[in-house]
Design a protein around this motif. Structure first.
Motif, short mmCIF file in Angstrom:
data_model
loop_
_atom_site.label_atom_id
_atom_site.label_comp_id
_atom_site.label_asym_id
_atom_site.label_seq_id
_atom_site.Cartn_x
_atom_site.Cartn_y
_atom_site.Cartn_z
N GLY A 1 1.69 12.79 4.27
CA GLY A 1 0.54 12.18 4.85
C GLY A 1 -0.58 11.67 4.32
O GLY A 1 -1.59 11.20 5.10
N THR A 2 -0.39 11.54 2.90
CA THR A 2 -1.49 10.91 2.18
C THR A 2 -1.49 9.39 1.65
O THR A 2 -2.24 8.89 0.96
CB THR A 2 -1.93 11.86 0.91
N ALA A 3 -0.25 9.06 1.97
CA ALA A 3 0.44 7.61 1.15
C ALA A 3 -0.77 6.62 1.61
O ALA A 3 -1.00 5.58 0.96
CB ALA A 3 1.71 7.36 1.66
N ALA A 4 -1.08 6.64 2.87
CA ALA A 4 -1.82 5.58 3.60
C ALA A 4 -3.25 5.61 2.99
O ALA A 4 -3.85 4.54 2.73
CB ALA A 4 -2.13 5.86 4.94
N ASP B 1 8.26 6.16 1.79
CA ASP B 1 9.16 6.24 0.59
C ASP B 1 8.31 6.72 -0.52
O ASP B 1 8.90 7.59 -0.98
CB ASP B 1 9.54 4.79 0.30
N ILE B 2 6.99 6.46 -0.71
CA ILE B 2 6.39 6.94 -1.83
C ILE B 2 6.01 8.44 -1.55
O ILE B 2 5.57 8.92 -2.55
CB ILE B 2 5.08 5.96 -2.01
N GLU B 3 5.94 8.95 -0.37
CA GLU B 3 5.79 10.41 -0.17
C GLU B 3 6.98 11.21 -0.49
O GLU B 3 7.01 12.16 -0.91
CB GLU B 3 5.13 10.80 1.36
N ASP B 4 8.28 10.90 0.23
CA ASP B 4 9.48 11.26 0.01
C ASP B 4 10.18 11.25 -1.51
O ASP B 4 10.68 11.90 -1.99
CB ASP B 4 10.46 10.42 0.91
N LEU B 5 9.43 10.25 -2.32
CA LEU B 5 9.78 10.04 -3.82
C LEU B 5 9.09 11.17 -4.48
O LEU B 5 9.24 11.32 -5.70
CB LEU B 5 9.76 8.77 -4.18
N GLY B 6 8.06 11.54 -3.83
CA GLY B 6 7.16 12.63 -4.62
C GLY B 6 5.81 12.20 -5.23
O GLY B 6 5.09 12.86 -5.95
N VAL C 1 3.92 0.12 -7.28
CA VAL C 1 4.94 0.15 -6.11
C VAL C 1 5.32 -1.42 -5.95
O VAL C 1 4.36 -2.21 -5.45
CB VAL C 1 4.43 0.84 -5.02
N ASN C 2 6.51 -1.72 -6.14
CA ASN C 2 7.10 -3.03 -5.78
C ASN C 2 6.36 -4.20 -6.52
O ASN C 2 5.75 -4.92 -5.97
CB ASN C 2 7.13 -3.35 -4.20
N PRO C 3 6.34 -4.19 -7.98
CA PRO C 3 5.82 -5.08 -8.86
C PRO C 3 6.68 -6.28 -8.32
O PRO C 3 5.74 -7.64 -8.63
CB PRO C 3 5.79 -4.91 -10.27
N SER C 4 7.71 -6.44 -7.88
CA SER C 4 8.40 -7.68 -7.42
C SER C 4 8.01 -8.62 -6.15
O SER C 4 8.16 -9.59 -6.03
CB SER C 4 9.72 -7.39 -7.41
N GLY C 5 7.26 -7.67 -5.54
CA GLY C 5 6.95 -8.20 -4.14
C GLY C 5 7.58 -7.60 -3.24
O GLY C 5 7.27 -7.35 -2.00
#
Length: 386
Positions: free
Chosen positions: A303-306, A293-298, A322-326
């Protein structure tokens, strides 16, 4: 683009195993949203309801039942299904109708109740959301499909099972700060790696739980918002995308085309880019989904999100929260409610109601929610009103 559209009020039940009926859960969230907006049910001109498995509660055609129980049986209601992305797809329809000038004030409600069914029954119901001829009908469950995506990602990029585990650990840290989260439990990377294998390389703690729950928001036009005297936030971007329904039909299973397209549309409408987003609620049904997701959203190159997660760049009050709600992983995943719950989180963040999980100085936020393995997706961008 038509009229400006605002979120005027928000409400949510706790997510988890709930004893009330699906209609009672829906009414509780609706009442909280209506009270939060400082309005009465009579101010609501239409109801948009997202739900997937009402049949499990012997209740389809749910919208008129909810409208009737709110004391406004003459108000039209519409029930929308788009698998796990139902909440955001429904939210976009509500947004579009207010923007078009059809209504000045609407209720957008997502609700689900599934924990009272057996694991076999609930898993079977879920399989109906995939391309059943190719996938569910041949035993390919969602853990299996996302497991395949995870295996492809780990084989293609410099990522490990420990990186997947770090996503779960981070989201549980945030969920501990959310009183309405389903799984409020601190976990370690070791806990994730030692949890039972569900669909290799995904373990139990890589997977979100089945949850009951409801979330609701009030959408309105500018005139209605300004008259209310209550705090509100603006919806500045909205996008929808689609992908081949079955994973095997896609050229690359380490990306979700519907997310990419929905984000492109939302950024264009808002005249913003990824660097403008202060925090994002993404669809982390499995830990691998958050990386994709965080790659597709820009937010990170492919390949670098990990590595970004490894470096703590997605934690609360980091480069991009990312996802402050949990997220689905800790907050929970009441299917029809999930996308709306993300909007509730944005509203609470922007109206000083997020408590210890507040993202400091946040002014622009994004929500991202998809159905099945990403066959459908919707992305929305919100702006804090100063």
């Amino acid at each position: 683009m038509g009229e400006k559209v605002y979120v005027l009020g928000a409400g949510s039940t706790k997510y988890g195993k709930l004893s009330e009926s699906i209609i009672e859960i829906a009414l509780n969230a609706s009442k909280d949203a209506i009270d939060s907006a400082g309005i009465t049910p009579k101010d609501v001109k239409a109801g948009y309801i997202s739900n997937v498995f009402g049949v499990a509660d012997k209740q389809v055609h749910m919208a008129p039942v909810i409208m009737s129980n709110l004391g406004i049986p003459e108000v039209p209601g519409l029930t929308i299904e788009s698998a796990c992305g139902s909440g955001s797809v429904m939210f976009r329809e509500a947004f579009a109708n207010v923007s078009a000038g059809f209504y000045d004030c609407v209720l957008a409600l997502g609700v689900e109740k599934v924990t009272h069914t057996s694991t076999v029954e609930s898993t079977t119901l879920f399989s109906y959301c995939s391309d059943f001829f190719y996938e569910g009908g041949n035993g390919a469950s969602f853990p299996g499909l996302f497991g395949s995506m995870a295996r492809a990602y780990l084989a293609t990029y410099k990522a490990t099972e420990e990186d997947l585990a770090r996503v779960a650990v981070k989201n549980h840290e945030n969920g501990l700060l959310n009183p309405k989260a389903h799984v409020r439990k601190k976990i370690t990377v070791d806990d994730v790696l030692k949890s039972p294998v569900v669909a290799s390389p995904l373990k139990l703690y890589d997977c979100c739980p089945f949850s009951d729950g409801a979330s609701a928001v009030i959408l309105c036009n500018e005139e209605f918002a300004k008259k209310s005297g209550k705090p509100y936030i603006e919806i500045v971007g909205s996008g929808r995308g689609a992908s081949p329904a079955s994973v095997q039909s896609r050229k690359d299973i380490t990306t979700i085309p519907s997310t990419v397209e929905a984000a492109r549309q939302a950024y264009k409408m808002a005249n913003l880019s990824p660097k403008d987003i202060d925090f994002v609620e993404v669809h982390d049904c499995f830990t691998i989904a958050e990386l994709i997701d965080i790659e597709d959203l820009g937010f990170f190159p492919k390949g670098t999100a990990a590595q970004a997660v490894r470096e703590g760049r997605t934690k609360l009050n980091s480069d991009i929260t990312v996802n402050p709600s949990g997220g689905l992983k800790s907050k929970g995943h009441p299917i029809g409610a999930t996308g709306v719950g993300q909007v509730v989180e944005v509203y609470e963040q922007f109206t000083n109601k997020a408590g210890d999980r507040t993202v400091k100085d946040a002014e622009i936020a994004m929500t991202h929610n998809f159905g099945a393995t990403g066959a459908s997706a919707a992305v929305h961008i919100f702006k804090k009103i100063k």
